[in-house]
Design an enzyme around this catalytic site. Sequence first.
Site, PDB file in Angstrom:
ATOM      1  N   ASN A 168      40.014  35.703  42.254  1.00  0.00           N
ATOM      2  CA  ASN A 168      39.542  36.786  41.539  1.00  0.00           C
ATOM      3  C   ASN A 168      39.250  36.748  40.099  1.00  0.00           C
ATOM      4  O   ASN A 168      39.827  35.789  39.625  1.00  0.00           O
ATOM      5  CB  ASN A 168      40.711  38.096  41.310  1.00  0.00           C
ATOM      6  CG  ASN A 168      40.166  39.255  40.910  1.00  0.00           C
ATOM      7  OD1 ASN A 168      39.238  40.080  41.618  1.00  0.00           O
ATOM      8  ND2 ASN A 168      40.336  39.728  39.668  1.00  0.00           N
ATOM      9  N   TYR A 172      40.345  41.172  31.194  1.00  0.00           N
ATOM     10  CA  TYR A 172      41.660  41.810  30.785  1.00  0.00           C
ATOM     11  C   TYR A 172      41.820  41.156  29.307  1.00  0.00           C
ATOM     12  O   TYR A 172      41.874  39.921  29.132  1.00  0.00           O
ATOM     13  CB  TYR A 172      42.830  41.529  31.598  1.00  0.00           C
ATOM     14  CG  TYR A 172      42.510  41.435  32.966  1.00  0.00           C
ATOM     15  CD1 TYR A 172      42.102  42.637  33.682  1.00  0.00           C
ATOM     16  CD2 TYR A 172      42.740  40.270  33.837  1.00  0.00           C
ATOM     17  CE1 TYR A 172      42.106  42.819  35.155  1.00  0.00           C
ATOM     18  CE2 TYR A 172      42.807  40.016  35.065  1.00  0.00           C
ATOM     19  CZ  TYR A 172      41.881  41.331  35.685  1.00  0.00           C
ATOM     20  OH  TYR A 172      41.916  41.437  37.177  1.00  0.00           O
ATOM     21  N   ARG A 173      41.957  42.072  28.390  1.00  0.00           N
ATOM     22  CA  ARG A 173      42.206  41.829  26.948  1.00  0.00           C
ATOM     23  C   ARG A 173      43.353  40.860  26.718  1.00  0.00           C
ATOM     24  O   ARG A 173      44.426  41.072  27.518  1.00  0.00           O
ATOM     25  CB  ARG A 173      41.977  42.812  26.066  1.00  0.00           C
ATOM     26  CG  ARG A 173      43.396  43.770  25.854  1.00  0.00           C
ATOM     27  CD  ARG A 173      43.593  44.755  25.074  1.00  0.00           C
ATOM     28  NE  ARG A 173      44.944  45.413  25.355  1.00  0.00           N
ATOM     29  CZ  ARG A 173      44.826  46.574  25.296  1.00  0.00           C
ATOM     30  NH1 ARG A 173      43.861  47.344  25.461  1.00  0.00           N
ATOM     31  NH2 ARG A 173      46.403  47.113  25.305  1.00  0.00           N
ATOM     32  N   TRP A 186      46.666  42.878  31.949  1.00  0.00           N
ATOM     33  CA  TRP A 186      45.876  43.299  33.409  1.00  0.00           C
ATOM     34  C   TRP A 186      46.582  44.898  33.748  1.00  0.00           C
ATOM     35  O   TRP A 186      47.938  44.737  33.948  1.00  0.00           O
ATOM     36  CB  TRP A 186      45.893  42.455  34.558  1.00  0.00           C
ATOM     37  CG  TRP A 186      46.961  41.475  34.735  1.00  0.00           C
ATOM     38  CD1 TRP A 186      48.387  42.008  34.775  1.00  0.00           C
ATOM     39  CD2 TRP A 186      47.198  40.086  35.094  1.00  0.00           C
ATOM     40  NE1 TRP A 186      49.356  41.074  35.219  1.00  0.00           N
ATOM     41  CE2 TRP A 186      48.624  39.877  35.106  1.00  0.00           C
ATOM     42  CE3 TRP A 186      46.269  39.130  35.082  1.00  0.00           C
ATOM     43  CZ2 TRP A 186      48.772  38.521  35.314  1.00  0.00           C
ATOM     44  CZ3 TRP A 186      46.660  37.824  35.114  1.00  0.00           C
ATOM     45  CH2 TRP A 186      47.968  37.590  35.443  1.00  0.00           C
ATOM     46  N   GLU A 234      33.791  38.030  42.612  1.00  0.00           N
ATOM     47  CA  GLU A 234      33.012  38.124  41.554  1.00  0.00           C
ATOM     48  C   GLU A 234      31.834  37.303  41.326  1.00  0.00           C
ATOM     49  O   GLU A 234      30.745  37.491  40.766  1.00  0.00           O
ATOM     50  CB  GLU A 234      33.707  38.499  39.871  1.00  0.00           C
ATOM     51  CG  GLU A 234      34.356  39.611  40.050  1.00  0.00           C
ATOM     52  CD  GLU A 234      35.747  39.674  40.616  1.00  0.00           C
ATOM     53  OE1 GLU A 234      36.445  38.889  41.560  1.00  0.00           O
ATOM     54  OE2 GLU A 234      36.394  40.908  40.762  1.00  0.00           O
ATOM     55  N   ASP A 283      41.243  51.150  21.306  1.00  0.00           N
ATOM     56  CA  ASP A 283      40.639  51.069  22.626  1.00  0.00           C
ATOM     57  C   ASP A 283      39.391  51.823  22.899  1.00  0.00           C
ATOM     58  O   ASP A 283      39.081  52.502  21.941  1.00  0.00           O
ATOM     59  CB  ASP A 283      41.803  51.548  23.813  1.00  0.00           C
ATOM     60  CG  ASP A 283      41.903  50.780  24.860  1.00  0.00           C
ATOM     61  OD1 ASP A 283      40.835  50.260  25.384  1.00  0.00           O
ATOM     62  OD2 ASP A 283      43.049  50.257  25.125  1.00  0.00           O
TER      63      ASP A 283
HETATM   64  C1  FMN Z   1      35.327  44.967  27.021  1.00  0.00           C
HETATM   65  C2  FMN Z   1      36.394  45.490  28.236  1.00  0.00           C
HETATM   66  C3  FMN Z   1      37.669  45.069  28.174  1.00  0.00           C
HETATM   67  C4  FMN Z   1      38.485  45.513  29.336  1.00  0.00           C
HETATM   68  N1  FMN Z   1      39.759  45.362  29.162  1.00  0.00           N
HETATM   69  C5  FMN Z   1      40.460  45.499  30.159  1.00  0.00           C
HETATM   70  C6  FMN Z   1      42.089  45.394  30.192  1.00  0.00           C
HETATM   71  O1  FMN Z   1      42.615  44.841  29.011  1.00  0.00           O
HETATM   72  N2  FMN Z   1      42.670  45.431  31.160  1.00  0.00           N
HETATM   73  C7  FMN Z   1      42.167  45.922  32.552  1.00  0.00           C
HETATM   74  O2  FMN Z   1      42.925  46.097  33.231  1.00  0.00           O
HETATM   75  N3  FMN Z   1      40.814  46.332  32.563  1.00  0.00           N
HETATM   76  C8  FMN Z   1      40.096  45.896  31.398  1.00  0.00           C
HETATM   77  N4  FMN Z   1      38.762  46.098  31.689  1.00  0.00           N
HETATM   78  C9  FMN Z   1      38.372  46.693  32.882  1.00  0.00           C
HETATM   79  C10 FMN Z   1      38.380  45.494  33.916  1.00  0.00           C
HETATM   80  O3  FMN Z   1      37.596  44.437  33.624  1.00  0.00           O
HETATM   81  C11 FMN Z   1      37.861  45.956  35.172  1.00  0.00           C
HETATM   82  O4  FMN Z   1      38.588  47.274  35.670  1.00  0.00           O
HETATM   83  C12 FMN Z   1      37.614  45.160  36.207  1.00  0.00           C
HETATM   84  O5  FMN Z   1      36.692  45.483  37.395  1.00  0.00           O
HETATM   85  C13 FMN Z   1      38.863  44.723  36.750  1.00  0.00           C
HETATM   86  O6  FMN Z   1      38.477  43.636  37.883  1.00  0.00           O
HETATM   87  P1  FMN Z   1      39.562  43.516  38.941  1.00  0.00           P
HETATM   88  O7  FMN Z   1      39.326  44.830  40.033  1.00  0.00           O
HETATM   89  O8  FMN Z   1      38.981  42.469  39.785  1.00  0.00           O
HETATM   90  O9  FMN Z   1      40.808  43.480  38.684  1.00  0.00           O
HETATM   91  C14 FMN Z   1      37.975  45.879  30.463  1.00  0.00           C
HETATM   92  C15 FMN Z   1      36.540  46.075  30.627  1.00  0.00           C
HETATM   93  C16 FMN Z   1      35.794  45.834  29.601  1.00  0.00           C
HETATM   94  C17 FMN Z   1      34.269  45.725  29.536  1.00  0.00           C
HETATM   95 MN    MN Z   2      38.107  41.734  41.618  1.00  0.00          MN
END
Ligand code: FMN
Ligand code: MN
Length: 483
Positions: A168, A172-173, A186, A234, A283
């Site tokens: 995956n 996630y910041r 996450w 992805e 945020d």
């Molecule tokens: C700039 C930016 C920062 C993000 N930061 C976070 C974060 O800190 N934690 C989080 O869970 N999702 C964050 N997201 C959203 C996730 O990247 C998004 O939900 C993604 O689909 C998660 O992928 P996954 O389903 O494979 O876990 C962020 C998105 C963006 C555009």
């Molecule tokens: Mn995913």
Amino acid sequence: MAYTDLREFIRALEKAGELKRIDFEVDPHLEITEFADRSVKRGGPAFLFEKPKGSRYPVLINAFASMRRMEIALQVDSTGEVAARITEMLEMRMPQGLINKLKMLPKLADMASFFPKMADSGPCQRVVRGKDFSLKELPVLHCWPGDGGPFITLPMVFTRNPETGKRNCGMYRMQVYDERTTGMHWQTQKQGAEHYRRLAKEGKPARMPVAVALGADPATLYSAILPLPPDLDEMMIAGFLRNKPVEMVKCQTVDLEVPAQAEFVLEGYVEIGETRREGPFGDHTGFYSLDDDYPVFHVEHVTHREDPVYPATIVGPPPMEDYFMGKAIERIFLPLMRMQIPEIRDIAMPAEGVFHNLMLVSIRKSYPGQARKVMHAIWGLGQAMFTKVIVVVDEDVDVQNSSEVAWKALNNIDPQRDIEFVLGPVDSLDHASRLPDFGSKMGIDATRKWPSEGFARRWPEVIKMDASVCRRVDELWRRAGLA
Ligand SMILES: Cc1cc2nc3c(=O)[nH]c(=O)nc-3n(C[C@H](O)[C@H](O)[C@H](O)COP(=O)(O)O)c2cc1C
Ligand SMILES: [Mn+2]
């Protein structure tokens, strides 16, 4: 031709007049945020800060921060083109007859290009720093005055599902704590967190391998934020978006792969059971999200390109760069959403709703109660589960026009009858919910009510002038010198 890497994208932005280089010193502590915020609010360019204070690596920011830049990133004239390609694929059927089957071959070849390819080596491993690296070398932004520290804001976080072995990639910041450790934010419903839980459930002390890539070609970078079903790679979607396989290389110290063309690669682990205070962080809700405990990422091994560029974004009071990334998601995912909820005509997530707070949905209503069915379907659809308020209107309402929606929806509702509350998962960033990650959501059925829904009164028409009168007044208007 697909962009090979981040620097080709930077050149394309520059050529299109969408990027400005800043050749003097600017501080990643707050100053870059103020530049980026002003620029996005004023329709200004992306920036390449060539001399961020305290680092030798340049900072790219706001590279996706307009619809035009999203189009340059995805190499389309409009994000609708991506949606059209998806629709075309969804409609692909087994062709009848040899000629039609032959016609299908190019499309199948196209599909082969989605699958990522392994490469023996890649530019991201050209410079091997190993343990001889400090995160303090990076120009990591301290974004807002009340932030708990500097945060890596545009990372591609790679993990592997311990049960299926599937990879995956999520964004996630990561709060930088010191030279070698960061937070790993996450949220509980995301895939990284799910992989962590699966491993934790085994009950043994364990280190979860994690690899973080910073910077890649724009489609690959963008794929990290897409709300895909779990276990859908992805990197495959990135291949589809860029029409070319993503080249991956094996990490040097963990059993994971990263894009070969990344700028930096951080390899390491998250120790099961270890958490640390993360945040607060200014945020994308426009508020500081509260500090909370999150896993810790230990960076054990670093590689990078020669002359790497550090990619960043800031979030904050909307609209920010992530609004445009989200708007593109709204357009690209509409056909997929309509495949499961076919009565949907259009959806919109206005900037003020910061994605999860508000979704405006127009539907073609064919049976009683359908607006409510649509709300519940959306709450059951992946990350759309977070939608705090859903407003459903009839198909003649343009949901891209928020003021039209407000006008018609507010006229059409009898609040007690048409508003529905449900309980369920909410976004981790919601600071108003009764508990973290759990709270209520609201659906508003603002469609015209039918007798079969118990509405016994007459329903009025929207006021509209006769077309013939409009034409005549067009003429008289000119005669009066009002043109
Ligand atoms: C700039 C930016 C920062 C993000 N930061 C976070 C974060 O800190 N934690 C989080 O869970 N999702 C964050 N997201 C959203 C996730 O990247 C998004 O939900 C993604 O689909 C998660 O992928 P996954 O389903 O494979 O876990 C962020 C998105 C963006 C555009
Ligand atoms: Mn995913």
